[in-house]
Motif scaffolding. Structure first.
Motif, PDB file in Angstrom:
ATOM      1  N   ILE A   9       3.944  -4.676   9.301  1.00  0.00           N
ATOM      2  CA  ILE A   9       5.141  -3.878   9.804  1.00  0.00           C
ATOM      3  C   ILE A   9       5.507  -2.788   9.263  1.00  0.00           C
ATOM      4  CG2 ILE A   9       7.711  -5.061   9.312  1.00  0.00           C
ATOM      5  CD1 ILE A   9       6.737  -7.658   8.180  1.00  0.00           C
ATOM      6  N   ILE A  10       5.299  -2.362   8.521  1.00  0.00           N
ATOM      7  CA  ILE A  10       5.663  -0.628   7.820  1.00  0.00           C
ATOM      8  C   ILE A  10       4.422  -0.363   8.127  1.00  0.00           C
ATOM      9  CG2 ILE A  10       6.061   0.763   6.136  1.00  0.00           C
ATOM     10  CD1 ILE A  10       7.958  -0.833   4.906  1.00  0.00           C
ATOM     11  N   PRO A  11       3.829   1.091   9.256  1.00  0.00           N
ATOM     12  CA  PRO A  11       2.091   1.000   9.063  1.00  0.00           C
ATOM     13  C   PRO A  11       2.068   1.776   8.844  1.00  0.00           C
ATOM     14  CG  PRO A  11       3.771   1.363  10.999  1.00  0.00           C
ATOM     15  CD  PRO A  11       5.242   1.261  10.281  1.00  0.00           C
ATOM     16  N   SER A  21       1.785   8.043  -0.811  1.00  0.00           N
ATOM     17  CA  SER A  21       0.531   9.389  -1.221  1.00  0.00           C
ATOM     18  C   SER A  21       0.544   9.047  -3.092  1.00  0.00           C
ATOM     19  CB  SER A  21       1.241  10.284  -0.319  1.00  0.00           C
ATOM     20  OG  SER A  21       2.413  11.128  -0.671  1.00  0.00           O
ATOM     21  N   SER A  22       1.580   9.049  -3.324  1.00  0.00           N
ATOM     22  CA  SER A  22       2.079   9.090  -4.994  1.00  0.00           C
ATOM     23  C   SER A  22       1.339   7.536  -5.535  1.00  0.00           C
ATOM     24  CB  SER A  22       3.301  10.091  -4.683  1.00  0.00           C
ATOM     25  OG  SER A  22       4.750   8.901  -5.043  1.00  0.00           O
ATOM     26  N   TRP A  23       1.037   6.678  -5.174  1.00  0.00           N
ATOM     27  CA  TRP A  23       0.770   5.963  -5.861  1.00  0.00           C
ATOM     28  C   TRP A  23      -0.656   5.476  -5.410  1.00  0.00           C
ATOM     29  CZ3 TRP A  23       2.930   1.653  -1.537  1.00  0.00           C
ATOM     30  CH2 TRP A  23       4.194   1.877  -1.335  1.00  0.00           C
ATOM     31  N   THR A  24      -1.039   5.058  -7.175  1.00  0.00           N
ATOM     32  CA  THR A  24      -2.153   4.891  -7.267  1.00  0.00           C
ATOM     33  C   THR A  24      -3.097   4.492  -5.917  1.00  0.00           C
ATOM     34  OG1 THR A  24      -2.146   2.922  -8.071  1.00  0.00           O
ATOM     35  CG2 THR A  24      -1.894   4.934  -9.579  1.00  0.00           C
ATOM     36  N   THR A  25      -4.333   4.504  -5.676  1.00  0.00           N
ATOM     37  CA  THR A  25      -5.671   3.488  -4.966  1.00  0.00           C
ATOM     38  C   THR A  25      -5.418   1.629  -5.141  1.00  0.00           C
ATOM     39  OG1 THR A  25      -6.915   5.131  -4.847  1.00  0.00           O
ATOM     40  CG2 THR A  25      -8.017   3.206  -4.259  1.00  0.00           C
ATOM     41  N   PRO A  26      -4.828   1.555  -5.964  1.00  0.00           N
ATOM     42  CA  PRO A  26      -4.914   0.315  -6.512  1.00  0.00           C
ATOM     43  C   PRO A  26      -3.769  -0.880  -5.793  1.00  0.00           C
ATOM     44  CG  PRO A  26      -5.988   0.698  -8.365  1.00  0.00           C
ATOM     45  CD  PRO A  26      -5.487   1.752  -7.436  1.00  0.00           C
ATOM     46  N   GLN A  27      -2.553   0.477  -5.882  1.00  0.00           N
ATOM     47  CA  GLN A  27      -1.327   0.020  -5.538  1.00  0.00           C
ATOM     48  C   GLN A  27      -1.313   0.107  -3.458  1.00  0.00           C
ATOM     49  OE1 GLN A  27       0.533   3.247  -7.817  1.00  0.00           O
ATOM     50  NE2 GLN A  27       2.300   1.780  -8.476  1.00  0.00           N
ATOM     51  N   ASP A  34      -1.602  -6.434   1.716  1.00  0.00           N
ATOM     52  CA  ASP A  34      -0.675  -8.136   0.661  1.00  0.00           C
ATOM     53  C   ASP A  34      -0.630  -9.179   2.054  1.00  0.00           C
ATOM     54  OD1 ASP A  34       0.569  -9.439  -0.458  1.00  0.00           O
ATOM     55  OD2 ASP A  34       2.366  -7.629  -0.772  1.00  0.00           O
ATOM     56  N   LEU A  35      -0.531 -10.267   1.427  1.00  0.00           N
ATOM     57  CA  LEU A  35      -0.975 -11.188   2.364  1.00  0.00           C
ATOM     58  C   LEU A  35       0.128 -12.105   1.660  1.00  0.00           C
ATOM     59  CD1 LEU A  35      -4.637 -12.709   2.904  1.00  0.00           C
ATOM     60  CD2 LEU A  35      -3.020 -10.856   4.916  1.00  0.00           C
ATOM     61  N   THR A  36       0.862 -11.952   0.653  1.00  0.00           N
ATOM     62  CA  THR A  36       1.971 -12.591  -0.106  1.00  0.00           C
ATOM     63  C   THR A  36       3.033 -12.412   0.530  1.00  0.00           C
ATOM     64  OG1 THR A  36       0.629 -13.053  -1.580  1.00  0.00           O
ATOM     65  CG2 THR A  36       2.565 -13.524  -2.611  1.00  0.00           C
ATOM     66  N   ASP A  37       2.963 -11.094   0.677  1.00  0.00           N
ATOM     67  CA  ASP A  37       4.642 -10.761   0.974  1.00  0.00           C
ATOM     68  C   ASP A  37       4.570 -10.364   2.509  1.00  0.00           C
ATOM     69  OD1 ASP A  37       6.341 -11.039  -1.339  1.00  0.00           O
ATOM     70  OD2 ASP A  37       5.454  -8.924  -1.560  1.00  0.00           O
ATOM     71  N   SER A  38       3.968 -10.830   3.393  1.00  0.00           N
ATOM     72  CA  SER A  38       3.991 -11.082   4.912  1.00  0.00           C
ATOM     73  C   SER A  38       3.534  -9.799   5.293  1.00  0.00           C
ATOM     74  CB  SER A  38       5.149 -12.298   5.524  1.00  0.00           C
ATOM     75  OG  SER A  38       5.063 -12.134   6.656  1.00  0.00           O
ATOM     76  N   GLN A  39       3.388  -9.086   5.380  1.00  0.00           N
ATOM     77  CA  GLN A  39       3.261  -7.259   5.891  1.00  0.00           C
ATOM     78  C   GLN A  39       2.325  -7.406   7.196  1.00  0.00           C
ATOM     79  OE1 GLN A  39       4.428  -4.342   3.960  1.00  0.00           O
ATOM     80  NE2 GLN A  39       5.319  -5.968   3.456  1.00  0.00           N
ATOM     81  N   PHE A  40       2.056  -8.918   7.983  1.00  0.00           N
ATOM     82  CA  PHE A  40       1.002  -7.875   8.733  1.00  0.00           C
ATOM     83  C   PHE A  40       1.552  -9.137  10.222  1.00  0.00           C
ATOM     84  CE2 PHE A  40      -1.705  -7.951   5.242  1.00  0.00           C
ATOM     85  CZ  PHE A  40      -2.860  -7.082   6.064  1.00  0.00           C
TER      86      PHE A  40
END
Length: 69
Positions: A9-11, A21-27, A34-40
Motif C-alpha cells: 500500500i505504501i511503496p 531510512s532512519s529505522w533499524t533493519t528489523p523495523q 507485514d501480513l498482519t496489518d494488511s500492507q499488501f
C-alpha cells in the motif's frame, strides 16, 4: 506477464523517503513483510505500473470504492 500483482500500500521506496531510512533493519523488514496489518493489496499490472513509488496521497486506484481502504 501476469495480469495482476501484489503490491505494498505504501511503496517501500516512499517509506524510505518518509522516514524508514532512519529505522533499524528489523523495523524495515517488518514493514516490508507485514501480513498482519494488511500492507499488501492485489492490483492490476496497469495500476501497479502507474502507482510506481508514489506516496498514497499522490495516487489513487482507478476504482473509487478502494480509495478509503
Amino acid at each position: 506477464m501476469s495480469a495482476f500483482g501484489i503490491d505494498h500500500i505504501i511503496p517501500l521506496k516512499e517509506a524510505w523517503r518518509s522516514g524508514a531510512s532512519s529505522w533499524t533493519t528489523p523495523q524495515r523488514q517488518t514493514l516490508a513483510n507485514d501480513l498482519t496489518d494488511s500492507q499488501f493489496i492485489a492490483v492490476s499490472a496497469g495500476s501497479n505500473h502507474s502507482m510506481g513509488d508514489k506516496d498514497p496521497g499522490n495516487w489513487r486506484p482507478p476504482l473509487a470504492s478502494r480509495w478509503c481502504t
